[in-house]
Design a protein around this motif. Structure first.
Motif, PDB file in Angstrom:
ATOM      1  N   VAL A 193      60.068  34.856  30.739  1.00 44.09           N
ATOM      2  CA  VAL A 193      60.017  33.467  31.195  1.00 44.09           C
ATOM      3  C   VAL A 193      60.801  33.389  32.502  1.00 44.09           C
ATOM      4  O   VAL A 193      61.984  33.729  32.549  1.00 44.09           O
ATOM      5  CB  VAL A 193      60.597  32.501  30.149  1.00 44.09           C
ATOM      6  CG1 VAL A 193      60.548  31.071  30.677  1.00 44.09           C
ATOM      7  CG2 VAL A 193      59.821  32.617  28.841  1.00 44.09           C
ATOM      8  N   VAL A 194      60.131  32.929  33.543  1.00 41.05           N
ATOM      9  CA  VAL A 194      60.702  32.974  34.890  1.00 41.05           C
ATOM     10  C   VAL A 194      60.623  31.599  35.537  1.00 41.05           C
ATOM     11  O   VAL A 194      59.571  30.956  35.534  1.00 41.05           O
ATOM     12  CB  VAL A 194      59.932  33.989  35.776  1.00 41.05           C
ATOM     13  CG1 VAL A 194      60.512  34.027  37.188  1.00 41.05           C
ATOM     14  CG2 VAL A 194      59.950  35.375  35.136  1.00 41.05           C
ATOM     15  N   SER A 195      61.751  31.134  36.065  1.00 41.80           N
ATOM     16  CA  SER A 195      61.713  29.986  36.974  1.00 41.80           C
ATOM     17  C   SER A 195      61.836  30.551  38.388  1.00 41.80           C
ATOM     18  O   SER A 195      62.717  31.352  38.669  1.00 41.80           O
ATOM     19  CB  SER A 195      62.830  28.985  36.669  1.00 41.80           C
ATOM     20  OG  SER A 195      64.108  29.588  36.688  1.00 41.80           O
ATOM     21  N   TRP A 196      60.939  30.111  39.251  1.00 41.33           N
ATOM     22  CA  TRP A 196      60.790  30.716  40.586  1.00 41.33           C
ATOM     23  C   TRP A 196      60.851  29.583  41.603  1.00 41.33           C
ATOM     24  O   TRP A 196      59.949  28.762  41.677  1.00 41.33           O
ATOM     25  CB  TRP A 196      59.458  31.451  40.650  1.00 41.33           C
ATOM     26  CG  TRP A 196      59.180  32.179  41.931  1.00 41.33           C
ATOM     27  CD1 TRP A 196      58.877  31.630  43.145  1.00 41.33           C
ATOM     28  CD2 TRP A 196      59.142  33.598  42.107  1.00 41.33           C
ATOM     29  NE1 TRP A 196      58.666  32.610  44.079  1.00 41.33           N
ATOM     30  CE2 TRP A 196      58.817  33.832  43.465  1.00 41.33           C
ATOM     31  CE3 TRP A 196      59.344  34.687  41.254  1.00 41.33           C
ATOM     32  CZ2 TRP A 196      58.692  35.118  43.982  1.00 41.33           C
ATOM     33  CZ3 TRP A 196      59.220  35.972  41.780  1.00 41.33           C
ATOM     34  CH2 TRP A 196      58.894  36.177  43.132  1.00 41.33           C
ATOM     35  N   ALA A 197      61.913  29.528  42.389  1.00 39.91           N
ATOM     36  CA  ALA A 197      62.120  28.390  43.286  1.00 39.91           C
ATOM     37  C   ALA A 197      62.553  28.855  44.665  1.00 39.91           C
ATOM     38  O   ALA A 197      63.120  29.945  44.823  1.00 39.91           O
ATOM     39  CB  ALA A 197      63.162  27.433  42.709  1.00 39.91           C
TER      40      ALA A 197
ATOM     41  N   GLN B 134      68.853  40.887  27.869  1.00 40.27           N
ATOM     42  CA  GLN B 134      68.762  39.548  27.283  1.00 40.27           C
ATOM     43  C   GLN B 134      69.840  38.656  27.882  1.00 40.27           C
ATOM     44  O   GLN B 134      70.980  39.085  28.063  1.00 40.27           O
ATOM     45  CB  GLN B 134      68.939  39.613  25.764  1.00 40.27           C
ATOM     46  CG  GLN B 134      67.878  40.430  25.044  1.00 40.27           C
ATOM     47  CD  GLN B 134      66.517  39.773  25.075  1.00 40.27           C
ATOM     48  OE1 GLN B 134      66.355  38.633  24.639  1.00 40.27           O
ATOM     49  NE2 GLN B 134      65.523  40.488  25.582  1.00 40.27           N
ATOM     50  N   GLY B 135      69.506  37.421  28.175  1.00 46.31           N
ATOM     51  CA  GLY B 135      70.469  36.487  28.742  1.00 46.31           C
ATOM     52  C   GLY B 135      69.982  35.961  30.081  1.00 46.31           C
ATOM     53  O   GLY B 135      68.844  36.208  30.497  1.00 46.31           O
ATOM     54  N   PHE B 136      70.839  35.233  30.760  1.00 45.19           N
ATOM     55  CA  PHE B 136      70.441  34.647  32.038  1.00 45.19           C
ATOM     56  C   PHE B 136      70.537  35.687  33.140  1.00 45.19           C
ATOM     57  O   PHE B 136      71.562  36.336  33.328  1.00 45.19           O
ATOM     58  CB  PHE B 136      71.318  33.441  32.396  1.00 45.19           C
ATOM     59  CG  PHE B 136      70.825  32.723  33.624  1.00 45.19           C
ATOM     60  CD1 PHE B 136      69.885  31.709  33.516  1.00 45.19           C
ATOM     61  CD2 PHE B 136      71.271  33.089  34.884  1.00 45.19           C
ATOM     62  CE1 PHE B 136      69.405  31.059  34.653  1.00 45.19           C
ATOM     63  CE2 PHE B 136      70.800  32.450  36.022  1.00 45.19           C
ATOM     64  CZ  PHE B 136      69.865  31.433  35.899  1.00 45.19           C
TER      65      PHE B 136
ATOM     66  N   ILE C 145      64.773  34.418  33.538  1.00 42.29           N
ATOM     67  CA  ILE C 145      65.059  34.961  34.869  1.00 42.29           C
ATOM     68  C   ILE C 145      64.840  33.850  35.877  1.00 42.29           C
ATOM     69  O   ILE C 145      63.769  33.233  35.892  1.00 42.29           O
ATOM     70  CB  ILE C 145      64.131  36.147  35.200  1.00 42.29           C
ATOM     71  CG1 ILE C 145      64.292  37.281  34.194  1.00 42.29           C
ATOM     72  CG2 ILE C 145      64.410  36.663  36.627  1.00 42.29           C
ATOM     73  CD1 ILE C 145      63.265  38.408  34.356  1.00 42.29           C
ATOM     74  N   HIS C 146      65.841  33.575  36.694  1.00 42.19           N
ATOM     75  CA  HIS C 146      65.622  32.635  37.796  1.00 42.19           C
ATOM     76  C   HIS C 146      65.555  33.422  39.095  1.00 42.19           C
ATOM     77  O   HIS C 146      66.417  34.255  39.382  1.00 42.19           O
ATOM     78  CB  HIS C 146      66.735  31.594  37.915  1.00 42.19           C
ATOM     79  CG  HIS C 146      66.478  30.621  39.040  1.00 42.19           C
ATOM     80  ND1 HIS C 146      65.681  29.507  38.899  1.00 42.19           N
ATOM     81  CD2 HIS C 146      66.862  30.643  40.350  1.00 42.19           C
ATOM     82  CE1 HIS C 146      65.597  28.865  40.053  1.00 42.19           C
ATOM     83  NE2 HIS C 146      66.297  29.550  40.954  1.00 42.19           N
TER      84      HIS C 146
ATOM     85  N   PRO D  90      76.569  35.393  35.114  1.00 39.42           N
ATOM     86  CA  PRO D  90      75.271  35.779  34.538  1.00 39.42           C
ATOM     87  C   PRO D  90      75.313  37.227  34.081  1.00 39.42           C
ATOM     88  O   PRO D  90      76.089  38.034  34.609  1.00 39.42           O
ATOM     89  CB  PRO D  90      74.304  35.587  35.710  1.00 39.42           C
ATOM     90  CG  PRO D  90      75.156  35.807  36.931  1.00 39.42           C
ATOM     91  CD  PRO D  90      76.507  35.242  36.583  1.00 39.42           C
ATOM     92  N   ILE D  91      74.478  37.544  33.114  1.00 42.88           N
ATOM     93  CA  ILE D  91      74.448  38.911  32.605  1.00 42.88           C
ATOM     94  C   ILE D  91      73.938  39.880  33.672  1.00 42.88           C
ATOM     95  O   ILE D  91      74.300  41.056  33.704  1.00 42.88           O
ATOM     96  CB  ILE D  91      73.582  38.989  31.328  1.00 42.88           C
ATOM     97  CG1 ILE D  91      73.797  40.310  30.599  1.00 42.88           C
ATOM     98  CG2 ILE D  91      72.119  38.776  31.631  1.00 42.88           C
ATOM     99  CD1 ILE D  91      75.127  40.441  29.915  1.00 42.88           C
ATOM    100  N   TYR D  92      73.073  39.354  34.575  1.00 43.88           N
ATOM    101  CA  TYR D  92      72.518  40.189  35.636  1.00 43.88           C
ATOM    102  C   TYR D  92      72.320  39.331  36.871  1.00 43.88           C
ATOM    103  O   TYR D  92      71.784  38.218  36.787  1.00 43.88           O
ATOM    104  CB  TYR D  92      71.171  40.792  35.205  1.00 43.88           C
ATOM    105  CG  TYR D  92      70.566  41.741  36.225  1.00 43.88           C
ATOM    106  CD1 TYR D  92      70.942  43.076  36.282  1.00 43.88           C
ATOM    107  CD2 TYR D  92      69.605  41.295  37.141  1.00 43.88           C
ATOM    108  CE1 TYR D  92      70.388  43.949  37.211  1.00 43.88           C
ATOM    109  CE2 TYR D  92      69.048  42.152  38.072  1.00 43.88           C
ATOM    110  CZ  TYR D  92      69.444  43.480  38.101  1.00 43.88           C
ATOM    111  OH  TYR D  92      68.904  44.342  39.031  1.00 43.88           O
TER     112      TYR D  92
END
Length: 290
Positions: free
Chosen positions: A97-101, A199-201, A125-126, A174-176
Motif C-alpha cells: 500500500v503506497v501513498s505517492w505525493a 513491516q512498518g512505516f 510506504i509513502h 520511521p522503520i525505513y
C-alpha cells in the motif's frame, strides 16, 4: 527477497504505461515507472492532487495497471492507512500500500496526514517525488523549493532556505527512510525492494526534476538529477532503524556551480551565494563520510 542487481534483471512488464499525460522528459513519470518495477502488480497506490494524479489518468482512462485512488490534496497517507486496515481485516498481507505525493502533498498541504501516519507507524510506504515546485498549479514556490530559486511568485528568488524534509521525517523514527533519484534507477529499485521487505512505516524521497519548473531542456532531466548527486546537493542514502548508509558515492565530484548554471531558475543567484552554497555542501559531505 532477492535484490535486482543489474538493469538487465529489471522486469520488462510496465505497470505505469505509455500513453500517460506527462510532458516529455517528466521526472515524475520516470520515478513511477522505475518504482513499479520493484513494487509489482500486488500494489495499491493513492495519489493526491498533483501532476501524477493528472498524468496517471482521469475520468475513464488510466496509465496504471494497478488499483489507483485519486485522493484529496491533504490526505493520501490517511487514505493509504485506511486501505491497509481494510486489507488487514480481510487477512490480505501480500499487497503493497503506497501513498505517492509530490512535495506539496508531502511537505506542505499533505503534511498533517503524513506526520500522523508516520507517528502511528502505519504499515505503508509513502513516496515523495520532489520536483521542488508546485508544478501542477503553475510552478509556485513551496517549502522545499531551494533558496534563491525563481518561480512565478518568487521572481527575485525564493528568500528562505529549503525545508529539511528528510530531517523532519527522520525525527519521526520511521522503520525505513531513503533518498533516491531518477538518474540512478537500480539504486531506486533496490530501495523499494528493501522497503517492501520491512513491516512498518517507510518513507522514500525521490528527486524528480521538472524541466519546465527548472528551466532546462526536456532531454536534460536525467542529466540534472545526476549532477545534483555528483555535486553533493542530493545525497543518496538509506536509514534502517536510524542507521544511515550511503548507497551511491560519486566517483567524481562536480562543482555546485556546474549544476546551478544549467538551470534558468537560478539565473539571479550571484557568485557569492553560489560560493557560500559550495562551502555548505562540502561541510555536509564531510559530515556524512566521517
Amino acid at each position: 527477497m532477492e535484490l535486482i542487481n543489474s538493469l538487465a534483471e529489471v522486469p520488462e512488464t510496465e505497470l505505469f504505461t505509455g500513453g500517460h499525460g506527462g510532458c516529455r522528459g517528466c521526472g515524475a513519470a520516470l520515478a513511477a515507472r522505475q518504482a513499479m518495477k520493484a513494487l509489482g502488480p500486488r500494489t495499491i497506490i493513492t495519489i493526491p492532487a498533483s501532476c501524477m494524479a493528472t498524468i496517471g489518468g482521469s475520468g475513464l482512462t488510466t496509465a496504471w495497471e494497478i488499483p489507483f485512488y485519486h485522493s484529496l490534496f491533504e490526505c493520501a497517507p490517511a487514505v493509504a492507512s485506511g486501505i491497509r486496515a481494510a486489507l488487514d481485516i480481510q487477512g490480505i498481507k501480500d499487497v503493497n500500500v503506497v501513498s505517492w505525493a509530490g512535495d506539496a502533498g508531502t511537505a506542505d498541504i499533505g503534511f498533517q496526514s503524513l506526520t500522523g501516519a508516520t507517528e502511528r507507524q502505519e504499515n505503508i510506504i509513502h513516496v515523495c517525488y520532489d520536483n521542488e515546485t508546485y508544478m501542477n498549479t503553475g510552478g509556485q514556490a513551496g517549502s522545499v523549493t531551494p533558496y534563491l530559486a525563481t518561480t512565478p511568485d518568487t521572481p527575485a528568488g525564493k528568500p528562505t532556505p529549503r525545508k529539511d524534509m528528510l530531517a523532519i521525517m527522520a525525527a519521526h523514527h520511521p522503520i525505513y527512510l531513503a533518498t533516491a533519484s531518477v538518474a540512478y534507477p537500480l539504486d531506486l529499485i533496490q530501495k523499494f525492494q528493501r522497503a517492501m521487505g520491512i513491516q512498518g512505516f517507510r518513507y522514500i524521497h525521490i528527486l524528480a526534476p521538472c524541466f519546465k519548473g527548472w528551466g532546462i531542456r526536456e532531454d536534460q532531466t536525467v542529466q540534472l538529477a545526476r549532477l545534483a548527486v555528483e555535486c553533493g546537493l542530493w545525497q543518496l542514502y538509506e536509514e534502517v532503524n536510524g542507521r544511515r548508509r550511503l548507497t551511491v558515492i560519486p566517483e567524481h565530484r562536480v562543482l555546485v556551480r556546474d549544476y546551478l548554471r544549467l538551470q534558468k531558475r537560478f539565473a539571479t543567484m550571484d557568485e557569492a551565494a553560489i560560493a557560500a552554497l559550495q562551502v555548505a555542501v562540502d561541510r555536509s559531505w564531510q559530515g556524512v563520510q566521517s
